[in-house]
Motif scaffolding. Structure first.
Motif, PDB file in Angstrom:
ATOM      1  N   ALA A   1      48.274  29.897  22.062  1.00 59.57           N
ATOM      2  CA  ALA A   1      48.679  29.988  23.464  1.00 59.57           C
ATOM      3  C   ALA A   1      47.495  30.306  24.362  1.00 59.57           C
ATOM      4  O   ALA A   1      46.499  30.849  23.913  1.00 59.57           O
ATOM      5  CB  ALA A   1      49.732  31.077  23.613  1.00 59.57           C
ATOM      6  N   LYS A   2      47.646  29.946  25.626  1.00 62.53           N
ATOM      7  CA  LYS A   2      46.730  30.457  26.638  1.00 62.53           C
ATOM      8  C   LYS A   2      47.321  31.760  27.172  1.00 62.53           C
ATOM      9  O   LYS A   2      48.491  31.795  27.564  1.00 62.53           O
ATOM     10  CB  LYS A   2      46.598  29.452  27.773  1.00 62.53           C
ATOM     11  N   VAL A   3      46.521  32.801  27.188  1.00 59.80           N
ATOM     12  CA  VAL A   3      46.988  34.085  27.708  1.00 59.80           C
ATOM     13  C   VAL A   3      46.488  34.223  29.141  1.00 59.80           C
ATOM     14  O   VAL A   3      45.282  34.192  29.392  1.00 59.80           O
ATOM     15  CB  VAL A   3      46.470  35.260  26.850  1.00 59.80           C
ATOM     16  N   LEU A   4      47.432  34.344  30.073  1.00 62.36           N
ATOM     17  CA  LEU A   4      47.091  34.402  31.488  1.00 62.36           C
ATOM     18  C   LEU A   4      47.635  35.694  32.088  1.00 62.36           C
ATOM     19  O   LEU A   4      48.830  35.967  31.980  1.00 62.36           O
ATOM     20  CB  LEU A   4      47.703  33.187  32.201  1.00 62.36           C
ATOM     21  N   VAL A   5      46.766  36.503  32.680  1.00 62.24           N
ATOM     22  CA  VAL A   5      47.244  37.720  33.331  1.00 62.24           C
ATOM     23  C   VAL A   5      47.381  37.473  34.832  1.00 62.24           C
ATOM     24  O   VAL A   5      46.541  36.811  35.440  1.00 62.24           O
ATOM     25  CB  VAL A   5      46.310  38.923  33.053  1.00 62.24           C
ATOM     26  N   VAL A   6      48.493  37.942  35.387  1.00 66.58           N
ATOM     27  CA  VAL A   6      48.702  37.892  36.835  1.00 66.58           C
ATOM     28  C   VAL A   6      48.477  39.305  37.339  1.00 66.58           C
ATOM     29  O   VAL A   6      49.227  40.225  37.002  1.00 66.58           O
ATOM     30  CB  VAL A   6      50.121  37.391  37.176  1.00 66.58           C
ATOM     31  N   THR A   7      47.408  39.489  38.108  1.00 69.58           N
ATOM     32  CA  THR A   7      46.967  40.839  38.440  1.00 69.58           C
ATOM     33  C   THR A   7      46.527  40.904  39.902  1.00 69.58           C
ATOM     34  O   THR A   7      46.499  39.888  40.590  1.00 69.58           O
ATOM     35  CB  THR A   7      45.830  41.258  37.464  1.00 69.58           C
ATOM     36  N   SER A   8      46.207  42.111  40.394  1.00 71.03           N
ATOM     37  CA  SER A   8      45.820  42.230  41.811  1.00 71.03           C
ATOM     38  C   SER A   8      45.197  43.564  42.184  1.00 71.03           C
ATOM     39  O   SER A   8      44.522  43.657  43.193  1.00 71.03           O
ATOM     40  CB  SER A   8      47.040  42.035  42.718  1.00 71.03           C
TER      41      SER A   8
ATOM     42  N   GLY B   1      48.310  50.489  32.026  1.00 70.31           N
ATOM     43  CA  GLY B   1      49.171  49.298  32.033  1.00 70.31           C
ATOM     44  C   GLY B   1      48.421  48.069  32.521  1.00 70.31           C
ATOM     45  O   GLY B   1      48.520  46.979  31.952  1.00 70.31           O
ATOM     46  N   ALA B   2      47.637  48.257  33.582  1.00 70.72           N
ATOM     47  CA  ALA B   2      46.888  47.135  34.160  1.00 70.72           C
ATOM     48  C   ALA B   2      45.758  46.703  33.233  1.00 70.72           C
ATOM     49  O   ALA B   2      45.522  45.501  33.043  1.00 70.72           O
ATOM     50  CB  ALA B   2      46.334  47.524  35.530  1.00 70.72           C
ATOM     51  N   THR B   3      45.056  47.657  32.634  1.00 71.02           N
ATOM     52  CA  THR B   3      43.937  47.272  31.761  1.00 71.02           C
ATOM     53  C   THR B   3      44.449  46.592  30.488  1.00 71.02           C
ATOM     54  O   THR B   3      43.838  45.647  30.004  1.00 71.02           O
ATOM     55  CB  THR B   3      43.047  48.480  31.386  1.00 71.02           C
ATOM     56  N   LEU B   4      45.609  47.046  29.977  1.00 69.34           N
ATOM     57  CA  LEU B   4      46.148  46.398  28.770  1.00 69.34           C
ATOM     58  C   LEU B   4      46.739  45.025  29.089  1.00 69.34           C
ATOM     59  O   LEU B   4      46.701  44.122  28.255  1.00 69.34           O
ATOM     60  CB  LEU B   4      47.181  47.291  28.089  1.00 69.34           C
TER      61      LEU B   4
ATOM     62  N   ILE C   1      39.276  44.416  40.768  1.00 70.11           N
ATOM     63  CA  ILE C   1      39.910  43.838  39.578  1.00 70.11           C
ATOM     64  C   ILE C   1      39.018  42.764  38.959  1.00 70.11           C
ATOM     65  O   ILE C   1      38.908  42.654  37.735  1.00 70.11           O
ATOM     66  CB  ILE C   1      41.304  43.248  39.963  1.00 70.11           C
ATOM     67  N   ILE C   2      38.346  41.981  39.802  1.00 73.12           N
ATOM     68  CA  ILE C   2      37.427  40.959  39.287  1.00 73.12           C
ATOM     69  C   ILE C   2      36.333  41.625  38.459  1.00 73.12           C
ATOM     70  O   ILE C   2      35.980  41.155  37.374  1.00 73.12           O
ATOM     71  CB  ILE C   2      36.837  40.136  40.456  1.00 73.12           C
ATOM     72  N   GLY C   3      35.832  42.753  38.946  1.00 69.49           N
ATOM     73  CA  GLY C   3      34.825  43.508  38.189  1.00 69.49           C
ATOM     74  C   GLY C   3      35.352  43.948  36.835  1.00 69.49           C
ATOM     75  O   GLY C   3      34.642  43.912  35.827  1.00 69.49           O
ATOM     76  N   MET C   4      36.621  44.364  36.799  1.00 65.45           N
ATOM     77  CA  MET C   4      37.206  44.805  35.527  1.00 65.45           C
ATOM     78  C   MET C   4      37.417  43.629  34.576  1.00 65.45           C
ATOM     79  O   MET C   4      37.215  43.753  33.364  1.00 65.45           O
ATOM     80  CB  MET C   4      38.528  45.529  35.789  1.00 65.45           C
ATOM     81  N   LEU C   5      37.829  42.485  35.118  1.00 62.81           N
ATOM     82  CA  LEU C   5      38.017  41.299  34.269  1.00 62.81           C
ATOM     83  C   LEU C   5      36.692  40.888  33.629  1.00 62.81           C
ATOM     84  O   LEU C   5      36.667  40.365  32.513  1.00 62.81           O
ATOM     85  CB  LEU C   5      38.575  40.140  35.103  1.00 62.81           C
ATOM     86  N   ASP C   6      35.595  41.155  34.327  1.00 53.29           N
ATOM     87  CA  ASP C   6      34.268  40.782  33.817  1.00 53.29           C
ATOM     88  C   ASP C   6      33.677  41.825  32.877  1.00 53.29           C
ATOM     89  O   ASP C   6      32.595  41.626  32.350  1.00 53.29           O
ATOM     90  CB  ASP C   6      33.302  40.562  34.992  1.00 53.29           C
ATOM     91  N   SER C   7      34.363  42.967  32.715  1.00 54.33           N
ATOM     92  CA  SER C   7      33.752  44.001  31.872  1.00 54.33           C
ATOM     93  C   SER C   7      34.699  44.606  30.842  1.00 54.33           C
ATOM     94  O   SER C   7      34.276  45.017  29.773  1.00 54.33           O
ATOM     95  CB  SER C   7      33.172  45.110  32.759  1.00 54.33           C
ATOM     96  N   LYS C   8      36.000  44.677  31.147  1.00 52.00           N
ATOM     97  CA  LYS C   8      36.885  45.450  30.274  1.00 52.00           C
ATOM     98  C   LYS C   8      37.822  44.614  29.405  1.00 52.00           C
ATOM     99  O   LYS C   8      38.691  45.144  28.735  1.00 52.00           O
ATOM    100  CB  LYS C   8      37.743  46.395  31.142  1.00 52.00           C
TER     101      LYS C   8
END
Lengths: 98, 271
Positions: free
Chosen positions: B2-9, B127-130, B155-162
């Motif tokens: 599957a493709k795993v897609l997170v919807v975040t903000s 919850g958001a990081t998981l 959030i973009i910074g977190m997607l690029d690091s965590k």
């Protein structure tokens, strides 16, 4: 594009440009705190200051680079020391003695 | 796989749950098998927006903790047979989620579905990081408003690091989805424009969802907006966004409410 045109004709009470400018300034600052660009600039300035206390340097020839790896990152500092290094060292010692 | 897609903000109330439901339904309608997973433990709402709130028996925490098997917790949508929901727990808190546990559930879902859509809670806590932890792609839902754009940047910074991908030296493919957009107000200089937001966030655009009463109408009756009124402006915008996720290249237009104009837009898009 046409939105920008409309905005030109639109008139005076436009708060969006203010929002845009405030965000750009704020985020430049926050990214620096958390992220990389400002950190490197600060490091470069401070390294330059320390080294040039002892050696005359061309500020353009000080390169600080951060490479992000999987588990560790490497900080690469590349300083070009001019050939009249001894002369400038002697000069700075004289200055300190005097 | 599957493709795993997170919807975040980061910011709350910008439309993450609406977006998860709408994109999930749009992907399922085009034949993909889709599961939408609610990560908002303690404040679940995806079940309500999907109209499945009375069918929840087991939830994500039960599966993570081994109390229930995955098939027992999955709820099949009543309208689309290849759309499924994995609800969050309403009674536990987010500490009940563990990195390993979430990883196991994602791996198990991955064998069954084409798409796993993770509906992130607001904030930057556990919850958001998981929710983003195992993502291959991310949809960052952003309103044309300063606090939302600032939080999206974080959030973009977190997607690029965590995320797992970031830690492996790979990248999560990121998309901005602008919601609650009002072209008229943007044109009058009262609202950040699309160009402003994209320039500030330096991330490609997935779609523009216009401000519309149809979004509230759809959540009132518990139906993804793409199913509730497929001709509405937000539904068409979400369908376009889903098609872009599947790799189609479509001209970026802001759908509007008027019917006559809609045909013109459709005509232009077909070209």
């Amino acid at each position: 594009m046409n939105l920008k045109l409309l905005r030109l004709f639109g008139g005076r009470d436009t708060s969006a440009p203010v929002a845009r400018e405030r965000l750009q300034i704020l985020l430049a600052h926050e990214r620096g705190l958390l992220g990389q660009p400002d950190l490197l600039a600060t490091l470069r300035e401070e390294i330059l200051a320390v080294v040039s206390r002892h050696v005359t340097l061309d500020p353009e020839k000080v390169i600080v680079r951060l490479e992000r790896g999987k588990t560790v990152s490497t900080l690469e500092v590349d300083i070009e020391v001019p050939n009249d290094f001894e002369k400038s060292k002697a000069a700075s010692q004289r200055r300190m003695a005097g | 796989m599957a493709k795993v897609l997170v919807v975040t903000s980061g910011k709350g109330g910008v439309g993450k749950t609406t977006t998860t439901a709408a994109l999930g339904a749009a992907l399922a309608q085009s034949g993909q098998s889709v599961v939408v997973v609610d990560f908002d433990v303690g404040l679940r709402n995806l079940d309500l927006v999907m109209g499945a709130e009375r069918r929840v028996v087991f939830d994500l925490i039960n599966v993570v903790q081994g109390v229930a098997k995955l098939p027992q917790a999955l709820i099949r949508d009543k309208r689309l047979e290849n759309l499924w929901l994995l609800p969050a727990s309403q009674t536990r808190d987010k500490d009940a989620l563990t990195d390993d546990g979430v990883g196991r559930v994602i791996a198990e879902l991955s064998a069954r579905f084409d798409w796993i859509l993770c509906d992130s809670p607001a904030g930057i806590e556990r919850g958001a990081t998981l929710a983003m932890r195992y993502a291959d792609e991310a949809v960052i839902v952003t309103n044309p408003e300063v606090s939302s754009v600032r939080d999206s940047d974080r959030i973009i910074g977190m997607l690029d690091s965590k995320t797992v991908r970031a830690e492996k030296g790979e990248r999560v493919k990121k998309h901005i989805l602008i919601t609650r957009y009002d072209p008229a107000r943007a044109a009058r200089g009262e609202m950040l424009t699309i160009d402003d937001i994209l320039e500030i966030l330096a991330t490609p655009l997935l779609g523009i969802i216009p401000e519309s009463q149809d979004v509230l109408k759809a959540s009132n009756v518990g139906s993804p907006v793409t199913l509730n009124n497929a001709d509405s402006a937000p539904a068409r915008a979400y369908v376009d966004a889903a098609r872009r996720l599947m790799g189609e290249e479509l001209a970026m237009v802001v759908p509007v409410e008027r019917k006559g104009f809609m045909n013109r837009l459709l005509g232009r898009r077909a070209a």
